[in-house]
Design an enzyme around this catalytic site. Structure first.
Site: not given
Length: 401
Positions: A242, A280, A307, A360-361, A377
């Site tokens: 990542h 990501c 992501h 993601d998030h 999250y």
């Protein structure tokens, strides 16, 4: 065949249950054995408990996020031989249990950083914000790391001084607690809320990296890869590093994965296709010069996990999480590049065509305010993101075909 829709799940204590994921149309689950301390072996019995639970709901355990790389491995400390053997054993066990992708990071001390966990957007949704001057104010005036003022541009230090002078003592302490504990503790963080003086302990961890720079950290990552990638090849497991978040140096700590030249180095350091990346979009977008569609096209062979989220960049290097579609990045181009790579893999008859993707998030909205979800999250905000990304993928895929 759209990219595999996945969701990060924090285990049986997660208020968002596997049954909910089934209702949401999730195909693959992203999780880890969060109850096992960093550096210890993931035994097959423990892995199978989680895998069988997920499969009983008709989904698959798509990616381990993450198998934590302990600080002793990152530092290549005296305990490295024990830690790396444990890590290799965990990789073998995961492979034997049929788990084929491991997401990990090599960020020293701090995993990801935000200064405001309750940033209000124009629609009254709640997002997360990295204000660069505020973070530097934390480093210089609250953490009081020696020499911190020499590690940032002068204009940022000046802005940081103003930011600190405008804070109350309570605001300064809350900022420190959020950065050190709240954003880290729920995902294999070094420091949890039980510590009496988290700032002092945090400084101790940072001090361990004194004398390390980007080159020495790259060397330690290469040593790690040279040890684990042969095991991963034998076990049928792909590694997906990542990028750093944010993808530039903070706290005087080197950051080694955050731009195109870092990926060039990574794939030269270990040429195995099992040595891959977690693409990501959110993390990479926080560095203005990163061309995300170009990175996908150039390194598509090594993308094992994705992501997706967007950020809005500001002039001073600050950014806030702006959702999954709108923001500084063109998500249409990003998803188009990913789908073209997937189409190529299908045409070649490859096994790794699923390409797991997770929202993601997410922005806290609606009933998210009634629950205590992990920072970044929420349920409804992420579900909105999943739906947006799914719709975008489906529409773009029809045009590609």
């Amino acid at each position: 065949m759209a990219l595999e829709k996945t969701w990060r799940w924090f285990g049986v204590k997660d208020p968002i249950t596997l049954d909910m994921l089934v209702q949401m149309g999730v195909e693959g689950v992203i999780t880890a054995l969060h109850h096992i301390p960093n550096g210890e072996i993931w035994e097959k019995a423990e892995i199978l408990k989680v895998k069988e639970l997920i499969e009983s709901k008709g989904m698959r355990w798509s990616v381990v996020e993450s198998l934590p790389v302990s600080e002793g491995i990152k530092l290549h400390s005296e305990d490295y031989p024990r830690l790396i053997e444990n890590y290799k054993k965990s990789v073998r066990n995961l492979g034997e249990c049929g788990i084929d992708t491991i997401c990990y990071n090599f960020m020293p001390v701090l995993d990801w950083a935000r200064t405001n966990l309750h940033y209000k957007l124009a629609n009254d949704g709640e997002s997360m914000y990295f204000d660069f001057p505020t973070f530097v104010a934390f480093d210089i005036y609250i953490l009081k790391r020696p020499g911190a003022d020499k590690d940032y541009p002068q204009e940022i230090v000046t802005a940081a001084t103003k930011a600190y002078e405008s804070m109350s003592e309570e605001e300064a302490e809350e900022l420190a607690y959020n950065i050190i504990v709240v954003t880290q503790g729920f995902i294999d963080g070094l420091i949890d809320g039980s510590v009496t003086d988290p700032k002092a302990l945090f400084l101790q961890f940072i001090e361990k990296y004194k004398g390390h720079d980007k080159n020495s950290m790259r060397n330690n990552l290469k040593l790690f890869l040279d040890d684990v990638i042969p095991v991963a090849e034998e076990a049928g497991v792909r590694f997906a590093i990542h990028p750093d978040d944010p993808p530039f140096p903070v706290l005087g700590l080197p950051r080694i994965i955050g731009q195109e030249e870092d990926y060039e180095w990574l794939f030269e350091a270990n040429k195995s296709v099992n040595n891959g990346i977690t693409f990501c979009a959110g993390s990479l977008s926080a560095r203005r010069e990163n061309d995300l569609p170009h990175i996908i096209e150039r390194f598509s062979e090594r993308i094992h996990f994705v992501h997706l989220r967007n950020t809005q960049m500001l002039e001073d290097g600050s950014f806030y999480e702006s959702g999954h579609i709108s923001g500084s990045q063109n998500m249409v181009k990003i998803i188009s590049a990913l789908l073209k790579e997937q189409k190529r893999r299908i045409a070649e008859g490859r096994e790794d065509v699923r390409m797991p993707v997770r929202p993601d998030h997410g922005i806290k909205i609606l009933s998210d305010y009634e629950h205590q979800y992990n920072p970044g999250y929420p349920l409804i905000g992420r579900l909105k993101g999943l739906a947006e990304l799914d719709g975008l993928m489906t529409g773009i895929e029809s045009f590609i075909e």
